[in-house]
Design a protein around this motif. Sequence first.
Motif, PDB file in Angstrom:
ATOM      1  N   LEU A   1       0.610  -1.475   0.433  1.00 50.23           N
ATOM      2  CA  LEU A   1       0.268  -0.120  -0.057  1.00 50.23           C
ATOM      3  C   LEU A   1       1.344   1.287   0.198  1.00 50.23           C
ATOM      4  O   LEU A   1       0.792   1.976  -0.931  1.00 50.23           O
ATOM      5  CB  LEU A   1      -1.875   0.364   1.145  1.00 50.23           C
ATOM      6  CG  LEU A   1      -2.070   1.542   1.042  1.00 50.23           C
ATOM      7  CD1 LEU A   1      -2.676   1.366   0.485  1.00 50.23           C
ATOM      8  CD2 LEU A   1      -2.889   1.561   2.886  1.00 50.23           C
TER       9      LEU A   1
ATOM     10  N   GLN B   1       3.669   5.452  -5.371  1.00 53.34           N
ATOM     11  CA  GLN B   1       4.316   5.860  -6.970  1.00 53.34           C
ATOM     12  C   GLN B   1       3.246   6.809  -7.509  1.00 53.34           C
ATOM     13  O   GLN B   1       2.874   7.292  -8.406  1.00 53.34           O
ATOM     14  CB  GLN B   1       4.076   4.754  -7.189  1.00 53.34           C
ATOM     15  CG  GLN B   1       5.335   3.382  -7.245  1.00 53.34           C
ATOM     16  CD  GLN B   1       6.416   3.792  -8.007  1.00 53.34           C
ATOM     17  OE1 GLN B   1       6.948   4.458  -9.056  1.00 53.34           O
ATOM     18  NE2 GLN B   1       6.944   4.026  -6.973  1.00 53.34           N
TER      19      GLN B   1
ATOM     20  N   SER C   1       4.054   1.517  -1.341  1.00 50.54           N
ATOM     21  CA  SER C   1       4.456   1.871  -2.681  1.00 50.54           C
ATOM     22  C   SER C   1       3.543   2.311  -3.002  1.00 50.54           C
ATOM     23  O   SER C   1       3.886   3.250  -4.489  1.00 50.54           O
ATOM     24  CB  SER C   1       4.933   0.714  -2.938  1.00 50.54           C
ATOM     25  OG  SER C   1       5.694   0.881  -3.906  1.00 50.54           O
ATOM     26  N   LEU C   2       2.352   2.147  -3.305  1.00 47.29           N
ATOM     27  CA  LEU C   2       1.542   2.088  -4.695  1.00 47.29           C
ATOM     28  C   LEU C   2       0.761   3.761  -4.250  1.00 47.29           C
ATOM     29  O   LEU C   2       0.948   4.417  -5.267  1.00 47.29           O
ATOM     30  CB  LEU C   2       0.258   1.465  -4.690  1.00 47.29           C
ATOM     31  CG  LEU C   2      -0.989   1.655  -5.103  1.00 47.29           C
ATOM     32  CD1 LEU C   2      -0.048   1.826  -7.174  1.00 47.29           C
ATOM     33  CD2 LEU C   2      -2.186   0.675  -4.784  1.00 47.29           C
ATOM     34  N   LEU C   3       0.745   4.008  -2.903  1.00 53.26           N
ATOM     35  CA  LEU C   3       0.734   5.450  -2.470  1.00 53.26           C
ATOM     36  C   LEU C   3       1.868   6.673  -2.814  1.00 53.26           C
ATOM     37  O   LEU C   3       1.490   7.487  -3.632  1.00 53.26           O
ATOM     38  CB  LEU C   3       0.299   5.434  -0.747  1.00 53.26           C
ATOM     39  CG  LEU C   3      -1.208   5.105  -0.263  1.00 53.26           C
ATOM     40  CD1 LEU C   3      -1.283   5.057   1.279  1.00 53.26           C
ATOM     41  CD2 LEU C   3      -2.313   5.758  -1.281  1.00 53.26           C
TER      42      LEU C   3
END
Lengths: 55, 291
Positions: A7, A13, A9-11
Motif C-alpha cells: 500500500l 507511486q 509503495s502504491l500511494l
Amino acid sequence: MTEEQILGSLLQQLHLREVPVLDKGDVEELVIPAPVRAQYVALLKRSHGAPSRGK
Amino acid sequence: RFSQNFREVAGRFLVSEASTHLLVFRMEQRLPPNSELVQAVLRLFQEPVPKAALRRHELLSPRSDRARVTIQWLHVREDGSNRTSLIDSRLVSIHESGWKAFDVTEAVNFWQQLSRPRQPLLLQVWVQREHLGPLASSAHKLVHFTTQGPSGARQGEPQLELHTLDLRDYGAQDNCDPEAPVTQGTRCCRQEMYIDLQGMKWAENWVLEPPGFLAYECVGTCQQPPETLTFKWPFLGPRQCVASETTSLPLIVSVKEGGKARAQVVSLPNMRVQKCSCASDGAPVPRKLEP
C-alpha cells in the motif's frame, strides 16, 4: 512483503497521501482501454517475473 | 587568461616525480567457477634501502621518511583509451622492508564485470612523495618494490592472493523444494509466497489488475565461513539469506478525475524477489564498472 509495504509503495507511486474513496458504482462501467492493457502486459513482460495470476 | 570575466587564476606546478610500474596478472582459471570473491590482496616486496642512502637522506630531509604508494586499476577499453580507478593508497616508511599488502578486491570486482574474453588484470603501482610542496622530501626515490620478472619465479615477485568462498557450500539454492517443509537446516532458497490483493480491503474498487501476484520470499539459513575468514574480517556480520535481486510489479488501478473513473498503469519497484543469496552484513558492495 507486507500489505503495508504494498500500500505504501502504491500511494508513493501515485503521489497520494491516502487511499482514494472509490465505490462500486465508479468502476462498474469502467472498461480498461486496450492501450492501457497493452502497457500493463509490456511492463509485466519486462519485469520478466512469473506471470501474475490473472482473473 | 585575457577574458574580462575571469580573474586570473594563479597556480603552481608541483613536481610529483612519481615512479610507477605496471603489474600484469593473468586471471584465467584463477577464480574458481561458482565462487564468491571475499578479498583480493596484492603483496609487494619492499626492498631494503642501503644504509649509506638512508644516512644521506636523513642529512637532506630529516623530517620525512615516508612515501605514498597508490594502486590503480588500469582498464584498456575497446576503443584503445585507458581509464584508471583508484583502488588502494597508503604511506610506507623507507626504514621498513619486506612484504606490503594492499587490498585490490575492487580491482578484481571491476575485472569480473569486463566482457569476455577478458584482458589480464592490470595494476599500476605509483610511488609518490608523501605530500607535495617545497618542503616535501624525496623519500619516495628510496622506495623500491621487486618488479615482475618474465618467468614469474623471482624471489619477492609481486603476489596476487584471491580469497574465495565456494558457493556450493556457502551460497544459496534457487527455488525451494515445494514438497519439503522449510526447517532450520534448509539452505537459503526462494519460496513461493502469493499475495492476494483481492483480499485487501483498501484495494477494493481501486486495484483492477492483477487480483494477486507471486511475491516470493527468501527463507532458510546460510553456512558461515570458516573461523579464519571471520577472524580476518571482524567487520563482516554473519552471512544471511537475503533478496539479492528483485523486480517490479505493474498494476492497473482506477483513478478518479472530474468525477469519472479511468484506468491507469502504475509500476511498484522491488515487489518481487528474483534471486536469493547468502550475504554478509557489512560486506562492501562491488562498485559498478562505468561504461
